[in-house]
Design a protein around this motif. Structure first.
Motif, short mmCIF file in Angstrom:
data_model
loop_
_atom_site.label_atom_id
_atom_site.label_comp_id
_atom_site.label_asym_id
_atom_site.label_seq_id
_atom_site.Cartn_x
_atom_site.Cartn_y
_atom_site.Cartn_z
N LYS A 248 0.83 -1.21 0.00
CA LYS A 248 0.00 0.00 0.00
C LYS A 248 0.87 1.26 0.00
O LYS A 248 0.56 2.24 -0.67
N THR A 249 1.97 1.21 0.77
CA THR A 249 2.88 2.37 0.82
C THR A 249 3.49 2.60 -0.56
O THR A 249 3.56 3.73 -1.05
N LEU A 250 3.94 1.51 -1.20
CA LEU A 250 4.57 1.64 -2.52
C LEU A 250 3.57 2.19 -3.54
O LEU A 250 3.90 3.05 -4.36
N ALA A 251 2.33 1.71 -3.47
CA ALA A 251 1.29 2.23 -4.38
C ALA A 251 1.01 3.70 -4.08
O ALA A 251 0.83 4.50 -4.99
N GLY A 252 1.01 4.03 -2.77
CA GLY A 252 0.78 5.41 -2.35
C GLY A 252 1.85 6.35 -2.87
O GLY A 252 1.63 7.55 -3.02
N GLN A 253 3.04 5.80 -3.15
CA GLN A 253 4.13 6.62 -3.72
C GLN A 253 3.95 6.77 -5.23
O GLN A 253 4.81 7.33 -5.91
N GLY A 254 2.86 6.22 -5.76
CA GLY A 254 2.57 6.36 -7.19
C GLY A 254 3.11 5.22 -8.03
O GLY A 254 3.10 5.27 -9.26
N ARG A 255 3.59 4.15 -7.37
CA ARG A 255 4.14 3.03 -8.14
C ARG A 255 3.02 2.11 -8.61
O ARG A 255 1.91 2.13 -8.08
N THR A 256 3.37 1.27 -9.59
CA THR A 256 2.43 0.28 -10.13
C THR A 256 2.69 -1.03 -9.40
O THR A 256 3.80 -1.56 -9.47
N ILE A 257 1.69 -1.55 -8.71
CA ILE A 257 1.88 -2.77 -7.92
C ILE A 257 0.91 -3.83 -8.43
O ILE A 257 -0.31 -3.65 -8.40
N PHE A 258 1.49 -4.96 -8.86
CA PHE A 258 0.69 -6.06 -9.43
C PHE A 258 0.99 -7.30 -8.61
O PHE A 258 2.15 -7.73 -8.53
N VAL A 259 -0.02 -7.87 -7.98
CA VAL A 259 0.24 -8.95 -7.02
C VAL A 259 -0.75 -10.09 -7.17
O VAL A 259 -1.96 -9.86 -7.28
N SER A 260 -0.23 -11.30 -7.20
CA SER A 260 -1.14 -12.46 -7.21
C SER A 260 -1.12 -13.09 -5.82
O SER A 260 -0.10 -13.05 -5.13
N SER A 261 -2.26 -13.59 -5.41
CA SER A 261 -2.31 -14.32 -4.15
C SER A 261 -3.54 -15.21 -4.18
O SER A 261 -4.56 -14.84 -4.74
N HIS A 262 -3.40 -16.39 -3.58
CA HIS A 262 -4.58 -17.24 -3.51
C HIS A 262 -5.31 -17.03 -2.19
O HIS A 262 -6.34 -17.62 -1.94
N LEU A 263 -4.76 -16.16 -1.33
CA LEU A 263 -5.41 -15.88 -0.05
C LEU A 263 -6.41 -14.74 -0.24
O LEU A 263 -6.05 -13.58 -0.27
N MET A 264 -7.66 -15.13 -0.43
CA MET A 264 -8.69 -14.16 -0.78
C MET A 264 -8.88 -13.07 0.27
O MET A 264 -9.06 -11.91 -0.06
N SER A 265 -8.88 -13.49 1.55
CA SER A 265 -9.13 -12.49 2.59
C SER A 265 -8.00 -11.46 2.59
O SER A 265 -8.22 -10.27 2.80
N GLU A 266 -6.79 -11.93 2.31
CA GLU A 266 -5.64 -11.04 2.26
C GLU A 266 -5.76 -10.09 1.06
O GLU A 266 -5.53 -8.89 1.16
N MET A 267 -6.13 -10.67 -0.08
CA MET A 267 -6.28 -9.86 -1.29
C MET A 267 -7.34 -8.78 -1.09
O MET A 267 -7.18 -7.64 -1.52
N ALA A 268 -8.42 -9.16 -0.41
CA ALA A 268 -9.52 -8.20 -0.17
C ALA A 268 -9.04 -7.01 0.65
O ALA A 268 -9.54 -5.90 0.49
N LEU A 269 -8.05 -7.25 1.52
CA LEU A 269 -7.54 -6.16 2.37
C LEU A 269 -6.46 -5.33 1.67
O LEU A 269 -6.16 -4.23 2.10
N THR A 270 -5.87 -5.90 0.63
CA THR A 270 -4.70 -5.25 0.03
C THR A 270 -5.00 -4.53 -1.28
O THR A 270 -4.55 -3.42 -1.51
N ALA A 271 -5.75 -5.22 -2.16
CA ALA A 271 -5.91 -4.69 -3.53
C ALA A 271 -7.12 -3.78 -3.66
O ALA A 271 -8.15 -4.00 -3.03
N GLU A 272 -6.95 -2.76 -4.49
CA GLU A 272 -8.06 -1.86 -4.78
C GLU A 272 -8.69 -2.22 -6.11
O GLU A 272 -9.86 -1.97 -6.35
N HIS A 273 -7.86 -2.76 -7.00
CA HIS A 273 -8.34 -3.12 -8.33
C HIS A 273 -8.05 -4.61 -8.56
O HIS A 273 -7.11 -5.15 -7.96
N LEU A 274 -8.84 -5.25 -9.40
CA LEU A 274 -8.65 -6.69 -9.63
C LEU A 274 -8.63 -7.03 -11.12
O LEU A 274 -9.42 -6.48 -11.90
N ILE A 275 -7.72 -7.92 -11.46
CA ILE A 275 -7.75 -8.58 -12.77
C ILE A 275 -8.01 -10.05 -12.44
O ILE A 275 -7.25 -10.65 -11.68
N VAL A 276 -9.07 -10.60 -12.98
CA VAL A 276 -9.40 -12.00 -12.70
C VAL A 276 -9.33 -12.78 -14.01
O VAL A 276 -9.92 -12.35 -15.02
N ILE A 277 -8.61 -13.90 -13.99
CA ILE A 277 -8.56 -14.74 -15.20
C ILE A 277 -9.00 -16.16 -14.87
O ILE A 277 -8.94 -16.60 -13.72
#
Ligand SMILES: Nc1ncnc2c1ncn2[C@@H]1O[C@H](COP(=O)(O)OP(=O)(O)OP(=O)(O)O)[C@@H](O)[C@H]1O
Length: 328
Positions: A171-200
């Motif tokens: 979140k800090t890195l994104a707040g600095q204006g960086r592009t952060i792309f992260v995969s995780s299978h932990l849904m509850s964690e993803m829900a707390l971390t990501a603002e945008h989603l790409i689902v395939i």
């Protein structure tokens, strides 16, 4: 910014990634979701030029990876934490990377400090726990101070404190204006971390949307109530034109309503309530529903590749995630 255009990867007859197009924008954490085998790692590998696409392209700030003069200064990635040289210390692993990429040596101590490995910097990395290995991999990704960071299952092996740490780091890195792309299978964690989603799913794009819209569009929200005057409440709801689902445990579920509306209805009819709660679906619920729909669609479209277990078939796959994330 990462731009993926018509990206396709075949392994023999298997289409791992199928005409994917999306953009990953700066300033937010973008989550990358999909069931096992959906094509996430292959997509990330193609972004880093580690796999050659069968078709389509990836552009990093407008350029192909191989056109970037010093790629680690544009894009840092954690794909496989075990990629480090086990016989070298954490410090020396990072030092080699810094020297071969013309990164100031002072950066090594900075990133070791950022990931909390300063105290063990001189230890050989082969003795590291899974979580320490992840931290070292993250340090390597941060070394070139890149504007774009990509993490494949970064919380793998981290304890709750580590998971909390990486969530804040992203979140800090994104707040600095960086592009952060992260995969995780932990849904509850993803829900707390990501603002945008790409689902395939099966290599194809299923969703490219904000977290809030994804949950809203792919899940059911309802009001749950419990009352000792159940029949009277059912009459009141029916009169009010509400759609009610009677759950097995005797509770009533009212779709498309608010707890305020139902509470006031109950009050007008002098009905006693023992429970009244708004039920908001989780990211996991939404994900299950979306993947179920995609399987149903493939089954009907005659692709012949859908699991035979019916619409809910992708669910168990999510939980059976091989080795990844087991220690998290
Ligand atoms: N080198 C390869 N050779 C053959 N098939 C491959 C290769 N790499 C990946 N695949 C296949 O491509 C598909 C996509 O795999 P990929 O690892 O990208 O999925 P994923 O979404 O990252 O899955 P997971 O969450 O399980 O890591 C899978 O069916 C996989 O078996």
């Amino acid at each position: 910014m990462i731009e993926v255009e018509g990206l396709t990867k075949r392994f023999g007859k298997k289409i791992a990634v199928d005409h994917l197009s999306f953009q990953v924008r700066p300033g937010v954490v973008t989550g990358f979701l999909g069931p096992n085998g959906a094509g996430k790692s292959t997509t990330m590998r193609m972004m880093l030029d580690l796999d050659i696409p069968t078709g389509g392209s990836v552009r990093i700030d407008g350029k192909h990876y191989r056109e970037l003069e010093e790629p680690v200064k544009y894009i840092g990635a954690l794909l496989d934490a075990k990629a480090m040289h086990g016989g070298r210390s954490a410090y020396n692993n990072l030092l080699c990377l810094a020297q071969s990429n013309r990164i100031p040596v002072s950066r090594v101590n900075e990133v070791l400090d950022t990931v909390g490995l300063t105290a063990v910097a001189k230890q050989k990395s082969k003795g590291f726990s899974l979580g320490m290995g992840q931290r070292l991999g993250i340090a390597a990704a941060l070394l070139g101070d890149p504007e774009i960071l990509m993490f494949d299952e970064p919380v793998n092996g981290l304890d709750p404190e580590g998971i909390h740490w990486i969530r804040n780091l992203m979140k800090t890195l994104a707040g600095q204006g960086r592009t952060i792309f992260v995969s995780s299978h932990l849904m509850s964690e993803m829900a707390l971390t990501a603002e945008h989603l790409i689902v395939i799913g099966q290599g194809k794009l299923l969703a490219n949307t904000s977290m809030a819209d994804f949950i809203q569009q792919n899940s059911r929200s309802f009001v749950r109530l419990r009352s000792p005057q159940r029949e009277q409440m059912l009459d009141a709801l029916s009169e009010g034109g509400f759609t009610v689902v009677e759950a097995d445990d005797g509770t009533l579920e009212i779709d498309g309503s608010s707890s305020e509306e139902i509470g006031e209805l109950a009050a007008r009819h002098n009905v006693v309530l023992h429970e009244l709660s708004s039920q908001r679906a989780s990211l996991e619920d939404a994900f299950m529903q979306m993947t179920a729909e995609s399987v149903e669609y493939h089954a009907h479209s005659g692709g012949g590749t859908a699991p035979t277990g019916g619409p809910a078939a992708p669910g168990p796959q999510w939980g059976q995630h091989g080795d990844k994330g087991k220690g998290a």
